[in-house]
Design an enzyme around this catalytic site. Structure first.
Site, PDB file in Angstrom:
ATOM      1  N   ASP A 118       0.861  -1.142  -0.128  1.00 43.83           N
ATOM      2  CA  ASP A 118      -0.073  -0.070   0.045  1.00 43.83           C
ATOM      3  C   ASP A 118       0.923   1.125  -0.054  1.00 43.83           C
ATOM      4  O   ASP A 118       1.971   1.201   0.331  1.00 43.83           O
ATOM      5  CB  ASP A 118      -0.750  -0.101   1.016  1.00 43.83           C
ATOM      6  CG  ASP A 118      -0.110  -0.121   2.575  1.00 43.83           C
ATOM      7  OD1 ASP A 118       0.415   0.685   2.910  1.00 43.83           O
ATOM      8  OD2 ASP A 118      -0.369  -1.117   3.302  1.00 43.83           O
ATOM      9  N   GLU A 156      21.323 -23.352 -18.105  1.00 43.42           N
ATOM     10  CA  GLU A 156      20.725 -22.362 -17.306  1.00 43.42           C
ATOM     11  C   GLU A 156      21.718 -21.456 -16.667  1.00 43.42           C
ATOM     12  O   GLU A 156      21.599 -20.024 -16.792  1.00 43.42           O
ATOM     13  CB  GLU A 156      19.882 -22.850 -16.224  1.00 43.42           C
ATOM     14  CG  GLU A 156      18.582 -23.657 -16.624  1.00 43.42           C
ATOM     15  CD  GLU A 156      18.088 -24.401 -15.305  1.00 43.42           C
ATOM     16  OE1 GLU A 156      16.661 -24.525 -15.367  1.00 43.42           O
ATOM     17  OE2 GLU A 156      18.640 -25.095 -14.624  1.00 43.42           O
TER      18      GLU A 156
END
Ligand code: GLA
Length: 746
Positions: A534, A614
């Site tokens: 928030d 990877e």
């Protein structure tokens, strides 16, 4: 001048670059709301029609004229027990037992700069960019004054609101509801957009028509919550990304909140927002005042995209205080999903070494480093190192990490305490528990009573000691349960209704002190992922861990929902292992990075377990993110809508100068024999010509199109072509393929 008072018309008008907000000191001294919308300088009083409406009462002074009613006219701040039966903003009980307040205009003042609300974060002024209007209303019989505060940020197209309630009587009064703002939208068909969810699936957009029943977006959890984010948008029916009126309402608050939306008998829509009034009461002694949290308002006449961009810029420019907001942040690796609680110093150093080799810049040690924390059942509150796991203490581990050339970050969860902890054994009364009642447990932990100043002081001393002793560059501040059994053992019975809000005030004061004392530390917020995402938290934390769900396909909806209100720079996002730990889904490493790049970017996996292939891919991802960093964090964000082709999600970043853009696309559901994947770009300069480079991940596409970042086989296209004609991608097959398309002005 962005705030204008017309003494003849008695209108107060707030003007921003493209919006206008107007109110009027009406007959009888009530403060009417006249208009909020696209900029137009006019006296909007003509919009208020007065009529004799049955059962809508009139002010005493209007005598036989029954046309004027608080119940039908738009208001700036409503109260219970008056003639306005719609949603109230204020509910109080005076010393004589009378409820509500009949608030009439007393005076107003305009001052340069931004106002502050006591004890809470709010929008700041970087120097001469805003003005404040304070309108004082009073009910002498109740002995109360309400100062309505309006901050006008003209260039940012944002208006802030808050209310300050003062007891002017000689006896205490009690507040039971004190909203930050009331906003009436008298005409039109409106829809409500809100962002709901659950742990590991936060901020999912829901759009519903505003109906005649009251719709409530709220949290009673003591935190802003995964379940209902404190942010709504009201938009006119049919509004979309690029057209239509939209109003954003975003409280700058991290505790229990409530936003109600009501369409009244006349079709007028009212929005009231602020602290949740359930389990809220506040005793105001004579002379004392109570400040509500601030709420941010913004209006766009051109749809949701400009509204989101306004909020992104405002949160970054006028709410986030951290030095790190606009600074390039380090690419980190967090050990949580790599090891959970199962680590030793050697293991951590092996992970860190491998991470360093891949290009990671900061190593974060997550949960499990302190007290007897062998699992999540114990030791919260014991913020001293577990020497069994980390011999020689944090200092030794940090020295090892730094020797590798990495910076060090640490996880803490300061607001909590385990029953099985030295802290709880010493101070059981520091936990929120109702006397004589067994508290509800959540993750087998309790919440510390941050309403008690001594608890806040203890946390400050403990954490600042840790930060002073150890070379820590980053803190992940977690909060892994919500508040139940809220009872502060330090407050008298009649003040227990203050405990939830005092908790939030205690938290803010702790963060205020810590972030001021350690401005170079990068703080990341977290509450089981995005359970406290928030505007209040963003004042202290420039980034917040967006969700505990790191599955890139799930993250598409989570991050998209988040993007309506919050900037990409605030989104904590990591590349994790495949199959994903939360969903078990396998996805290409490249696609995981495309999704994580729409955020702070980092890794949450064990690099010692990666395949050779990877390991070769990751350094390129980090370099790519670093190359596009300014564009991603500082550019304008667009949600894009592919208009045909397989189900996919797309978004783009466009530099403020429009000389560079990055289009990102992930196919969520590859199809056989699909229609062409086509979309129109946004935000480009129509007159410019752009060189296009495209890179695909996890996709089986013709070799000729598998360009690397230097790819030059593609045409140069005009901005106009890309905006109006759009762009067609090659057919992408395979599991969750993705694309990055870079556009550079030539
Ligand atoms: C929360 C966080 C995770 C991790 C764990 C540790 O769930 O969101 O990222 O830090 O706590 O316990």
């Amino acid at each position: 001048m962005s705030i204008r008072f017309d003494p003849a018309a008695k209108t107060l008008t707030l003007l921003t670059r493209s919006t206008c907000y107007q109110m009027q000191i009406s007959e009888f001294g009530y403060l009417l709301h006249l208009y909020y919308g696209q900029r137009a300088v006019e006296n909007f009083r003509y919009l208020c029609q007065t009529a004799d409406v049955g059962f809508s009462p009139n002010p005493y002074e209007s005598k036989l004229d029954r046309r004027w009613s608080l119940d039908t006219l738009p208001q700036e701040y409503s109260s219970t027990n008056t003639a306005d039966f719609r949603l109230s903003s204020l509910n109080l009980c005076a010393a004589n037992g009378a409820w509500g307040a009949d608030l009439r205009y007393v005076r107003h003042a305009v001052t340069p700069g931004a106002y502050a609300v006591t004890g809470m974060p709010c929008a700041f002024d970087k120097g001469g960019e805003s003005e404040t209007l304070a309108v004082v209303l009073r009910d002498a019989s109740a002995g109360v004054e309400v100062e309505l505060l309006y901050g006008v940020f003209p260039e940012q197209d944002v208006i802030t609101r808050a209310a300050r309630i003062r007891n002017t009587a000689d006896k205490p009064l009690r507040l039971f509801k004190a909203a930050s703002a009331c906003l009436d939208l008298p005409f039109g068909r409106w829809e409500l957009l809100h962002f709901h969810g659950r742990h590991a699936m936060e901020r999912i957009l829901e759009r519903t028509p505003v109906a005649t029943e009251i719709q409530t977006v709220s949290s009673r959890r003591g935190a802003s919550s995964h379940q209902q984010n404190p942010f709504v948008i009201l938009c006119r029916e049919g509004a979309n990304e690029d057209s239509g009126d939209c109003v954003a309402v975003m409280p700058v608050y991290s505790g229990s909140h409530r936003t109600d939306v009501e369409r009244d008998q006349m079709g007028s829509v009212r929005v009231v927002t602020g602290i949740h009034d359930e389990q809220f009461s506040w005793q105001l002694n004579p002379g004392e005042s109570f400040d509500t949290p601030q709420v941010l308002l913004s209006f766009s006449a051109c749809g949701l995209t400009p509204l989101s961009q306004t909020l992104h810029r405002f949160l970054r420019g006028n709410i986030c205080r951290s030095r790190w907001t606009n600074r390039r942040r380090p690419v980190l690796l967090n050990n949580w999903e790599a090891t959970y609680f199962d680590f030793t110093a050697d293991k951590l150093l092996r992970i860190a070494r491998e991470a360093r080799n891949l290009g990671v810049e900061l190593f974060v040690l997550d949960d499990g480093w302190f007290g007897r924390r062998s699992d999540d059942n114990r030791a919260l509150g014991d913020w001293f190192v577990n020497e069994d796991k980390l011999p020689g203490g944090l200092e030794t581990l940090i020295a090892g990490i730094k020797e590798l050339g990495l910076r060090f970050g640490l996880w803490v969860e300061p607001e909590m305490v385990s029953e099985d902890s030295d802290l709880y054994r010493a101070h059981p009364d520091w936990a929120l528990t109702v006397p004589g009642r067994d508290p509800a447990m959540s993750r087998n932990q309790l919440v510390l009573d941050l309403a008690r100043p001594e608890v806040v002081d203890w946390l400050y001393d403990t954490l600042s000691g840790l930060l002073r002793r150890c070379d820590i560059s980053y803190i992940k501040w977690d909060m892994n349960r919500h508040l139940t059994d809220v009872y502060s053992h330090a407050l008298p019975p009649e003040r227990q209704g203050e405990a939830p809000h005092r908790y939030v005030l205690g938290l803010y004061s702790l963060l205020e002190r810590l972030t001021a004392a350690f401005p170079e530390v990068l703080f990341e917020g977290c509450a089981g992922g995005g359970g406290r995402f928030d505007a209040g938290m963003l004042a202290y934390f420039p980034q917040i861990w967006c969700s505990d769900d790191t599955d890139p396909i799930e993250r598409l909806s989570i991050q998209k929902g988040t993007s309506y209100g919050y900037p990409v720079s605030a989104v904590g996002s990591h590349v994790s292992a495949s199959p994903n730990h939360q969903t078990g889904r396998g996805t290409p490493l490249g696609t995981r990075a495309v999704v994580a790049m729409a955020g702070s970017f980092g890794y949450e996996l064990d690099p010692t377990r990666l395949s050779e292939e990877e390991r070769r891919e990751i350094p390129g991802q980090i370099q790519r993110f670093s190359r596009y960093y300014d564009l991603i964090h500082g550019g304008d964000y667009y949600r894009l809508e592919p208009d045909c082709g397989p189900e996919s999600e797309a978004w783009s970043f466009v530099s403020p100068e429009k000389d560079e853009a990055l289009l990102c696309l992930v196919v969520k559901h590859p199809e056989a024999n699909p229609a062409p994947l086509h979309l129109r770009l946004k935000g480009l300069d129509p007159a410019a010509r752009y060189r296009i480079t495209q890179t695909f991940f996890g996709a089986a596409v013709p070799a000729a199109l598998q360009a690397d970042d230097s790819g030059d086989a593609l045409p140069v296209l005009s901005g106009a072509a890309l905006l109006y004609g759009g762009y067609t991608l090659p057919r992408l097959f395979g599991d969750y393929p993705s694309a990055l398309i870079h556009l550079e002005k030539i």
